[in-house]
Design an enzyme around this catalytic site. Structure first.
Site, short mmCIF file in Angstrom:
data_model
loop_
_atom_site.label_atom_id
_atom_site.label_comp_id
_atom_site.label_asym_id
_atom_site.label_seq_id
_atom_site.Cartn_x
_atom_site.Cartn_y
_atom_site.Cartn_z
N ASN A 79 0.81 -1.22 0.00
CA ASN A 79 0.00 0.00 0.00
C ASN A 79 0.84 1.27 0.00
O ASN A 79 0.31 2.36 0.23
CB ASN A 79 -0.96 -0.01 1.19
N ILE A 87 1.11 6.86 -0.24
CA ILE A 87 0.43 5.94 0.67
C ILE A 87 -1.03 5.79 0.24
O ILE A 87 -1.72 6.78 0.03
CB ILE A 87 0.46 6.47 2.12
N CYS A 88 -1.49 4.55 0.13
CA CYS A 88 -2.89 4.27 -0.17
C CYS A 88 -3.58 3.91 1.14
O CYS A 88 -3.42 2.81 1.65
CB CYS A 88 -3.00 3.12 -1.17
N LEU A 89 -4.29 4.88 1.72
CA LEU A 89 -4.97 4.69 3.00
C LEU A 89 -6.22 5.55 3.01
O LEU A 89 -6.14 6.76 2.76
CB LEU A 89 -4.02 5.09 4.14
#
Length: 194
Positions: A79, A87-89
């Site tokens: 991620n 950042i993939c959040l």
């Protein structure tokens, strides 16, 4: 307009809890819209023992808009982009709430290190490795942590000594190195600029 009073309060809260949480947030310069977050690698993960630097930029709408965060430390994770540190959040995108703080956002990033979401990847290559060859993923993540997220004490001492030889006080040299994640050139720049 950024709520700078709130940012100051959040920075104070982070410094109060730093011993227990290990999470640190500090301004990059006099501008409170550009910060550096530091999180320890979670225990029992391939990131354990690492210290990860995260660049934080606060948008004009903060706290009503999420902070922009990306890893400055290279990290091998489904991620997190292995190239850019993006950042993939969800809470850094559409699930952000003004009730959240920089510390809670960094805690969520730290939790993401422990619990990757390979079905919603930022880095497809890492996600495929995580799903298809987990042992190689763990080994690579540990190697990247050792290489990029651990600063040997001897290395730090040598950098401090070099800066002291250039005429900077030792305490100032240490503080500058710590604030830029051990990057000698950035520390020198910071010391020279004031």
């Amino acid at each position: 307009m950024i709520d700078f009073a709130r940012v100051q309060k959040e920075l104070q809260e982070c410094s109060r809890d730093m011993e227990s949480s290990g999470i640190k947030v500090a301004p990059k310069s006099d501008n409170l819209a550009r910060l550096t977050g530091t999180i320890p690698g979670p225990i029992s993960s391939p990131y354990e023992g690492g210290t990860f630097q995260i660049d934080i930029t606060l948008p004009d709408g903060y706290p009503f808009e999420p902070p922009k965060m990306q890893f400055a430390t290279k990290v091998w994770h489904p991620n997190i982009s292995s190239q850019s540190g993006a950042i993939c959040l969800d809470i850094l995108k559409d699930q952000w709430s003004p009730a959240l703080t920089l510390k809670t956002a960094l805690l969520s990033v730290q939790a993401l290190l422990s619990a990757p979401e390979p079905d919603d990847p930022q880095d497809a290559v890492v996600a495929q490795q995580y799903l298809r060859d987990h042992q190689t993923f763990v080994g690579t993540a540990r190697y990247w942590t050792e290489t990029f997220a651990k600063t040997s004490l001897r290395g730090v001492e040598e950098k401090v000594q070099k800066l002291v030889e250039m005429g900077f006080p030792e305490a100032l040299a240490r503080s500058a190195l710590e604030s830029v994640g051990g990057d000698e050139n950035s520390a020198l720049e910071k010391l020279c600029s004031g």
